[in-house]
Scaffold this motif. Structure first.
Motif, short mmCIF file in Angstrom:
data_model
loop_
_atom_site.label_atom_id
_atom_site.label_comp_id
_atom_site.label_asym_id
_atom_site.label_seq_id
_atom_site.Cartn_x
_atom_site.Cartn_y
_atom_site.Cartn_z
N LEU A 321 0.82 -1.21 0.00
CA LEU A 321 0.00 0.00 0.00
C LEU A 321 0.85 1.26 0.00
N VAL A 322 1.88 1.32 0.87
CA VAL A 322 2.66 2.55 0.94
C VAL A 322 3.42 2.80 -0.37
N ARG A 323 3.83 1.75 -1.04
CA ARG A 323 4.52 1.94 -2.31
C ARG A 323 3.54 2.29 -3.43
N ALA A 324 2.33 1.74 -3.37
CA ALA A 324 1.32 2.12 -4.35
C ALA A 324 1.02 3.61 -4.26
N ARG A 325 1.08 4.14 -3.06
CA ARG A 325 0.85 5.57 -2.87
C ARG A 325 2.10 6.40 -3.18
N GLY A 326 3.27 5.86 -2.85
CA GLY A 326 4.50 6.65 -2.90
C GLY A 326 5.23 6.66 -4.22
N TRP A 327 5.26 5.53 -4.93
CA TRP A 327 6.05 5.48 -6.16
C TRP A 327 5.62 6.51 -7.20
N PRO A 328 4.30 6.73 -7.44
CA PRO A 328 3.93 7.73 -8.46
C PRO A 328 4.34 9.15 -8.09
N LEU A 329 4.57 9.42 -6.80
CA LEU A 329 4.91 10.78 -6.39
C LEU A 329 6.28 11.22 -6.88
N ALA A 330 7.09 10.28 -7.35
CA ALA A 330 8.39 10.65 -7.93
C ALA A 330 8.20 11.51 -9.17
N ALA A 331 7.01 11.47 -9.78
CA ALA A 331 6.72 12.29 -10.95
C ALA A 331 6.25 13.68 -10.57
N GLY A 332 6.19 13.98 -9.29
CA GLY A 332 5.67 15.26 -8.87
C GLY A 332 4.15 15.24 -8.83
N ASP A 333 3.53 16.34 -9.14
CA ASP A 333 2.08 16.47 -9.11
C ASP A 333 1.45 15.61 -10.20
N LEU A 334 0.63 14.64 -9.80
CA LEU A 334 -0.02 13.77 -10.77
C LEU A 334 -0.91 14.58 -11.71
N GLY A 335 -1.40 15.70 -11.21
CA GLY A 335 -2.25 16.55 -12.04
C GLY A 335 -1.53 17.06 -13.28
N ALA A 336 -0.20 17.22 -13.20
CA ALA A 336 0.55 17.70 -14.36
C ALA A 336 0.48 16.69 -15.50
N SER A 337 0.53 15.40 -15.16
CA SER A 337 0.39 14.37 -16.19
C SER A 337 -1.03 14.35 -16.75
N ALA A 338 -2.01 14.54 -15.88
CA ALA A 338 -3.41 14.57 -16.33
C ALA A 338 -3.65 15.75 -17.27
N VAL A 339 -3.08 16.90 -16.93
CA VAL A 339 -3.22 18.07 -17.79
C VAL A 339 -2.58 17.82 -19.15
N GLN A 340 -1.42 17.15 -19.14
CA GLN A 340 -0.75 16.85 -20.40
C GLN A 340 -1.61 15.97 -21.28
N VAL A 341 -2.27 14.97 -20.68
CA VAL A 341 -3.19 14.10 -21.45
C VAL A 341 -4.26 14.95 -22.11
N ALA A 342 -4.87 15.83 -21.32
CA ALA A 342 -5.95 16.67 -21.86
C ALA A 342 -5.45 17.57 -22.99
N GLU A 343 -4.27 18.15 -22.81
CA GLU A 343 -3.72 19.04 -23.82
C GLU A 343 -3.42 18.30 -25.13
N LEU A 344 -2.89 17.08 -25.00
CA LEU A 344 -2.55 16.32 -26.19
C LEU A 344 -3.80 15.88 -26.94
N PHE A 345 -4.85 15.47 -26.20
CA PHE A 345 -6.09 15.09 -26.85
C PHE A 345 -6.74 16.30 -27.50
N ALA A 346 -6.67 17.46 -26.83
CA ALA A 346 -7.25 18.68 -27.38
C ALA A 346 -6.53 19.08 -28.67
N ALA A 347 -5.19 18.95 -28.66
CA ALA A 347 -4.42 19.30 -29.86
C ALA A 347 -4.74 18.36 -31.02
N ALA A 348 -4.94 17.08 -30.69
CA ALA A 348 -5.23 16.09 -31.75
C ALA A 348 -6.60 16.32 -32.38
N SER A 349 -7.53 16.84 -31.61
CA SER A 349 -8.90 17.02 -32.12
C SER A 349 -9.12 18.42 -32.69
N ALA A 350 -8.11 19.28 -32.56
CA ALA A 350 -8.27 20.66 -33.06
C ALA A 350 -8.28 20.70 -34.59
#
Length: 350
Positions: A321-350
């Motif tokens: 459990l602690v590693r499931a919570r902790g390992w992704p935090l090495a990427a910083g804010d998970l929201g930054a990856s989520a925003v990137q997904v949204a931006e890439l999909f938006a660019a592809a559909s533009a």
């Protein structure tokens, strides 16, 4: 016929890939028990286990042939990462190989140069700043306390850092060999590349890190499912195994669905990133965000299935459990990856 036409829809493994995964599954099962993991928590790293892993060619296989490697693709590497995550091995293998592949991509790992062979075979350990939201100045590096060299993005530059005294490990929920690193305080700093192409290469490295970390989390959650299911089939209430109760069986079924969905999405992301990175550029971030959000939920459910035992510090489920919570935090804010997904999909559909 386009040689990739069928593979874009079929991500089943070849016989060689299946054999590769089985081989590393056997390696980790025989050499990385939970006791081994616990013993390495203070440092976040097991040097003896690292040397044993490197002896299998796990670092060499990850690099292109022109850099002295064996040219394995991200699909093969994701299979190794999945088995590493299954035993929550205290090894920064993903960080090292992604950083080494970046050096090779930048032409900074020439065959025959001093230090190159040691990086290829894992004798010299690399760390990478894996934050997807760029920062300047002091930053947390997941393998910063054990690395011989650290690769960072510093403004428009990609720099290689060495410290005469390694940065001190800081405690963290993921039990990683994490450290605060200040590029300005490095005893040796070499600029590897600069400009838009260099930053694009670094972004590619971050995508590779997300794909491989997602694969490790898939293995981690698959093992928590096994732990919880084994417990549920051996504990009885009112004369029947608790696994027959809907409150137990349905959540466990949901974890199984999560594992299969994440594995399929991640293998798709690995394949496209390796062969056609411009066709589905959002896949690495999407795979990472999905499993990074689902892994803690699944691991929490596995703990709850075991009741009081699950929350005990000596419980295997709590270690996962602690590693499931902790390992992704090495990427910083998970929201930054989520925003990137949204931006890439938006660019592809533009």
């Amino acid at each position: 016929m386009d040689r990739y036409e069928l593979r874009r829809q079929d991500y089943s493994l070849s016989a060689d890939q299946t054999e590769l995964q089985a081989g590393y599954a056997k390696f980790f099962r025989s050499r990385c028990s939970l006791d081994t993991v616990r013993a390495a928590e203070a440092a976040g790293f097991d040097k003896q286990l690292w040397e044993q892993l490197c002896a299998t060619g796990a670092t060499t296989m990850a690099l292109p042939e022109q850099a002295g490697g064996d040219g394995a693709t991200l699909v093969e590497l994701s299979l190794v990462a999945e088995e590493l995550g299954r035993v929550i091995a205290p090894l920064p293998w993903i960080d090292h190989i992604v950083a080494a592949r970046l050096l090779a991509r930048l032409g900074a790992l020439p065959t025959g140069e001093p230090g190159s062979a040691e990086i290829v075979d894992g004798t010299r350990l690399l760390a990478l700043d894996t934050r997807v939201d760029p920062v300047t100045g002091v930053r947390l590096i997941a393998a910063g306390s054990v690395a011989d060299e650290i690769i960072v993005r510093d403004g428009s530059e990609i720099a290689r850092l060495r410290f005469d005294t390694r940065p001190a490990k800081v405690d963290n929920i993921g039990r990683l060999p994490m450290a605060w690193v200040d590029p300005a305080a490095a005893d040796h700093r070499t600029v590897l590349a600069t400009g838009a192409e260099a930053l694009a290469a670094y972004d590619r490295a971050l995508d590779e890190w997300r794909v491989l970390t997602a694969a490790a989390l898939v293995g981690l959650i698959d093992e928590t499912l096994r732990i919880a299911a084994e417990f549920a089939t051996t504990r009885y209430t009112m004369g029947v195994p608790i696994s027959t109760l809907q409150g137990i069986s349905h959540p466990l079924a949901n974890i199984a669905i999560t594992v299969n969905a994440a594995r399929n999405l991640n293998r798709r992301a690995a394949w496209f990133l390796e062969h056609e990175p411009g066709i589905q550029p959002a896949l690495p971030a999407a795979a990472f965000v999905y499993i990074a959000e689902e892994a803690p939920r699944a691991a929490t459910m596995a703990v709850q299935v075991q009741g009081g035992l699950g929350v005990a510090t000596e419980s295997a489920a709590s270690a996962y459990l602690v590693r499931a919570r902790g390992w992704p935090l090495a990427a910083g804010d998970l929201g930054a990856s989520a925003v990137q997904v949204a931006e890439l999909f938006a660019a592809a559909s533009a």
